[in-house]
Design an enzyme around this catalytic site. Structure first.
Site, PDB file in Angstrom:
ATOM      1  N   GLY B  72       0.997  -1.213   0.283  1.00  9.47           N
ATOM      2  CA  GLY B  72      -0.384  -0.368   0.063  1.00  9.47           C
ATOM      3  C   GLY B  72       1.072   1.208   0.259  1.00  9.47           C
ATOM      4  O   GLY B  72       0.930   2.339  -0.998  1.00  9.47           O
ATOM      5  N   ASN B 152      -8.516   3.870   7.991  1.00  7.83           N
ATOM      6  CA  ASN B 152      -7.749   2.390   8.637  1.00  7.83           C
ATOM      7  C   ASN B 152      -8.183   3.112  10.185  1.00  7.83           C
ATOM      8  O   ASN B 152      -7.982   1.743  10.661  1.00  7.83           O
ATOM      9  CB  ASN B 152      -6.234   2.921   8.473  1.00  7.83           C
ATOM     10  N   GLN B 185      -7.421  -0.553   2.633  1.00  6.46           N
ATOM     11  CA  GLN B 185      -8.561  -1.286   3.750  1.00  6.46           C
ATOM     12  C   GLN B 185      -9.970  -1.260   3.021  1.00  6.46           C
ATOM     13  O   GLN B 185     -10.873  -2.100   4.010  1.00  6.46           O
ATOM     14  CB  GLN B 185      -9.474   0.207   4.905  1.00  6.46           C
ATOM     15  N   SER B 205      -3.612  -3.917  -1.002  1.00  2.00           N
ATOM     16  CA  SER B 205      -2.510  -4.396  -0.303  1.00  2.00           C
ATOM     17  C   SER B 205      -2.487  -5.497  -0.086  1.00  2.00           C
ATOM     18  O   SER B 205      -3.885  -5.559   0.356  1.00  2.00           O
ATOM     19  CB  SER B 205      -2.680  -3.247   1.149  1.00  2.00           C
ATOM     20  N   ALA B 206      -1.671  -6.729  -0.783  1.00  2.00           N
ATOM     21  CA  ALA B 206      -2.458  -7.771   0.028  1.00  2.00           C
ATOM     22  C   ALA B 206      -3.008  -8.705   1.629  1.00  2.00           C
ATOM     23  O   ALA B 206      -3.769  -9.514   1.725  1.00  2.00           O
ATOM     24  CB  ALA B 206      -1.324  -9.041  -0.407  1.00  2.00           C
ATOM     25  N   HIS B 207      -1.640  -8.061   2.106  1.00  2.00           N
ATOM     26  CA  HIS B 207      -2.101  -8.461   3.242  1.00  2.00           C
ATOM     27  C   HIS B 207      -2.613  -8.126   4.629  1.00  2.00           C
ATOM     28  O   HIS B 207      -3.247  -8.325   5.680  1.00  2.00           O
ATOM     29  CB  HIS B 207      -0.590  -8.900   4.510  1.00  2.00           C
ATOM     30  N   THR B 243      12.922  -6.977 -10.171  1.00  2.00           N
ATOM     31  CA  THR B 243      12.281  -8.461  -9.680  1.00  2.00           C
ATOM     32  C   THR B 243      10.902  -8.909  -9.553  1.00  2.00           C
ATOM     33  O   THR B 243      10.837  -8.719  -8.323  1.00  2.00           O
ATOM     34  CB  THR B 243      13.568  -9.412  -9.919  1.00  2.00           C
ATOM     35  N   CYS B 333       0.715   1.858  12.921  1.00  2.00           N
ATOM     36  CA  CYS B 333       2.226   2.257  13.014  1.00  2.00           C
ATOM     37  C   CYS B 333       2.375   3.824  13.437  1.00  2.00           C
ATOM     38  O   CYS B 333       3.420   4.599  12.980  1.00  2.00           O
ATOM     39  CB  CYS B 333       2.193   2.886  11.664  1.00  2.00           C
TER      40      CYS B 333
END
Lengths: 400, 389
Positions: B72, B152, B185, B205-207, B243, B333
């Protein structure tokens, strides 16, 4: 210089009298212990110096460890040759060239140097002065880009003649000084996670006192992170001492009881008295002879002489306060030097911050009032209970 | 971890079993570099392509509009800096809100240092941006609007449809301003169709949706230009070199494919949120909800931010931790800086209310039973902690 020998100096032990051997033996043991995970070292004492033969050990790694051994005033990677002028010339040239490699110079710029010599072995044919002059002349002739400067040289090549041998070195690395750890008994350090207590622990260790740390943890008023912070601080201290025992006392129940029964303005004093009682019990159990704290007179309102008096009253052990006369900036400078500062300033609550009263605490507690408040508590039982819930960790520098 | 109750899903989520399996399989078997032209490279490239399709599907976008990033924060940085610098010759005005995530807010502050002008739109007491302020703030030289979808900290859903109308009007027949939406979110909780709303950039964001950490995506609408922030071997159509994180991307694809019925998932979480909010407000005095109430169209299904008067959030957090319940204070955070309570402060909370704020956030894996336990434990703990106030 790539050398497998180090010359160790230990000024203060040198002035000890008949029991000097105790300090020397301890220092030898500590050096061996510090290097043991790297390999085997051979150590010889000789006229107030030590010669460490590190064998196959990486000199840089050895040097890093030596720089943190209490009792070492300074040390040098050194070449050892027979006390013979030709051999001394060659070794001095190598030492000088090695030092020159580390110097930053502009093209064509000459590097200043001088030679110093000492002759403990008077059978050597030249006097110290003569030897220094001869070697200096040889180097000037055989190494390019040099200039002699007796007063403010960039490189000093030193020659030390002892017992038919010459020791040649060009680098002098400071050690922490002090006395070898283990020569002055053991103390229990009250460690909080702040800036001061680890420095106090370090200074006490520097005087040869072995340290066991005790930390008061008050979950949920402080979290896992503040505990981890104390572990990290102990890891740094273990870098100087090899290992440190850390006793974590679960202090929440005591704090709650104090909170319930004591007036806000002297809660901290009562809390500190409990900490001292528990620390004393830990000291007794582990053969320690003193308590150590990071207190400094007047730094915070619980560190007045009146408060110290009220707190000391619960213990018969001497309370060492190595920072007692230090200003905060002096403590910070030392914390930076010993590398605890960056850990200490991480912003996690310690148990005192959360229990700070909203109004200023009394700087002049009256013992009578405190005793009366404590009479409402079952002090012995509370201490006993806390003693039963101690978690003890042995922290090394690479503790996971 | 059996008896733990995890209510910190806005910080991160537990990876789904098939996500873990996919990542491990990929690490073991698909170790080629997608840029390599041999068979192993082609296999890896295919894995990335499948994941890209899955992410595109969820946004009803074309796969070529999806760029994989490290997550993100990188997506937000890329969208904002990448468009601000590529459009700087057309204007230097940016509009955002006072409640954006730090990875938007700080980037805007950096841009201010670099000569851009930024308008920070205020929010109401529920944490919803005042749309009429957007209308007033728009200027001839506004090149970028960046407004998040779901906040969030509070779960306040921003009125994207209204915003879309205003931006569309402002654009007229120009293409400016471009619009970025931080939807970190949103994934798995609410549907989002950027094309329909005329959004140029969407950060994911994946997580946050049971995928692995360290990967995310930026949707870039076809025809929108962006200046790359990482140059190099030209991966991801030259927009994001480096990569590809193939195992994580594959896991991201698996996580996104697990999202089958957003409406149903959303209903499940919203019911839990309602149960928790009502349970706390009714049973524990001195509490207030920071954010839209249950039932509001502006309430995200999975986040509830509640202040407990006379209690320090951090202490309550640790107390619940002792009971095996994991929550968060404000946003995960933050540290003890002044900026800590930026979002709650902009909603007009008092200092004490911010100090005592706890964020509960759900996933589809949470249950009613868990919420009931949490309410019970909260009742006990708040009462006890208040006695030490």
């Amino acid at each position: 210089m790539v050398s497998s020998m180090f010359l160790i100096r230990y000024e203060e032990i040198g002035i000890k009298g008949k029991n000097r051997y105790i300090f020397e033996n301890q220092l030898v043991a500590n050096i061996k212990q510090a290097l043991t995970s790297l390999g085997r070292a051979k150590i010889k004492t000789m006229q107030g110096r030590m010669l460490v033969d590190i064998g196959d050990i990486d000199p840089a790694a050895a040097s890093h460890r030596l720089s943190r051994i209490f009792g070492i005033a300074s040390f040098s990677p050194v070449a050892r040759v027979k006390a013979d002028t030709d051999k001394i010339y060659q070794a001095a040239k190598a030492a000088l060239e090695n030092a020159m490699e580390k110097e930053d110079t502009a093209p064509g710029e000459k590097i200043t140097f001088r030679v110093t010599a000492k002759r403990a072995d008077k059978s050597f044919p030249l006097t110290s002065m003569e030897l220094a002059k001869e070697v200096g002349a040889y180097l000037l002739k055989n190494v390019p880009n040099l200039k002699v400067d007796l007063h403010n040289p960039r490189i000093i090549v030193s020659i030390d003649i002892r017992q038919g041998q010459a020791f040649i070195f060009s680098d002098k690395i400071p050690g922490p000084g002090g006395l070898p750890l283990g020569t002055s008994g053991k103390g229990v350090l009250l460690i909080s996670g702040g800036i001061d207590s680890p420095v106090a622990g370090w200074m006490t260790m520097k005087r040869g006192v072995e340290i066991e740390a005790v930390h008061f943890h008050s979950f949920p008023f402080t979290g896992e992170k503040s505990k981890q912070k104390v572990i990290d601080l102990c890891r740094v201290l273990a870098g100087y001492s090899g290992k440190i025992k850390l006793h974590i006392v679960h202090f929440t129940d005591i704090q709650k009881a104090i909170h319930k029964t004591c007036q806000e303005d002297f809660r901290i004093t009562v809390m500190r008295r409990f900490m001292f009682r528990i620390a004393q019990r830990i000291a007794e159990k582990n053969g320690a002879l003193a308590l150590v704290t990071g207190e400094s007179v007047g730094q915070v309102s619980s560190q007045t002489l009146q408060n110290m008096l009220a707190i000391n009253e619960v213990t018969k052990l001497p309370v060492l306060r190595p920072l007692v006369a230090f200003d905060k900036n002096e403590i910070v400078a030392l914390a930076r030097k010993i590398k605890t500062y960056d850990i200490s300033i991480q912003p996690y609550e310690d148990c005192c911050t959360l229990f700070l009263p909203k109004s200023p605490i009394t700087t002049k507690p009256r013992l009578g009032v405190i005793l009366k408040a404590e009479s409402r508590l079952n002090v012995d039982e509370m201490v006993e209970d806390a003693m039963g819930k101690i978690e003890t960790l042995t922290i090394t520098e690479d503790y996971k | 971890m059996k008896n733990h109750i995890y209510l910190d899903n806005a910080a991160t989520t537990r990876p789904a079993p098939n996500v873990i399996e996919t990542v491990v399989q990929c690490l073991e078997n698909i170790y080629g570099n997608p840029s390599s032209v041999h068979r192993l490279g082609v296999e890896a490239e295919k894995v990335v392509a499948r994941a890209r399709e899955a992410v595109a599907r969820i946004l009803k976008a074309d796969p070529k509009e999806i760029i994989f990033t490290s997550g993100g924060s990188e997506s937000n940085n890329l969208a904002i800096k990448g468009s601000a610098y590529s459009l700087a010759n057309r204007g230097k005005h940016i509009i955002t809100t006072s409640i954006e995530h730090a990875s938007v807010y700080s980037v805007c502050q950096d841009l201010e240092e670099d000569g851009f002008t930024v308008t920070y739109l205020p929010v109401n007491e529920q944490g919803i941006v005042k749309v009429e302020e957007l209308e007033k703030a728009l200027r001839e030289d506004t090149i970028l609007v960046t407004i998040m979808h779901v906040n969030n900290e509070t779960g306040a859903v921003q009125p994207l449809e209204e915003i879309a109308k205003i931006i569309k009007k402002a654009r007229g027949d120009k293409k400016l301003p471009v619009w970025h939406v931080d939807a970190v979110q949103t994934l798995g909780k609410l549907p989002l169709n950027p094309k329909k709303l005329g959004i140029n950039f969407v950060s994911l964001s994946a997580h946050k949706a049971h995928g692995p950490k360290g990967t995310g995506a930026l949707y870039i609408a076809d025809g929108t230009t962006v200046r790359p922030q990482i140059s190099g071997g030209g991966q991801e159509r030259g927009i994001r070199s480096g990569t590809e994180n193939v195992p994580a991307i594959a896991g991201f694809g698996a996580a996104v494919s697990n999202i089958k019925d957003i409406k149903q998932d959303s209903r499940h979480m919203a019911a839990l949120r309602e149960l928790l909010v009502e349970g706390i407000l009714e049973n524990i005095p001195g509490t207030r909800l920071n954010g839209p109430p249950p039932g509001s169209q502006h309430a995200a299904p999975h986040i509830a931010n509640i202040s407990f008067a006379g209690v320090r959030g951090e202490v309550l957090l640790h107390y619940l931790e002792g009971e095996g319940i994991y929550v968060s204070t404000g946003s995960a955070c933050s540290s003890r800086k002044e900026s800590e309570h930026r979002v709650l402060r902009s909603m007009g909370l008092k200092e004490e209310e911010m100090e005592g704020a706890i964020r509960f956030s759900f996933s589809t894996q949470n249950t009613e039973e868990e919420v009931k336990t949490v309410i019970k434990k909260l009742k006990e703990s708040v009462k006890e902690l208040r006695s030490f106030g």
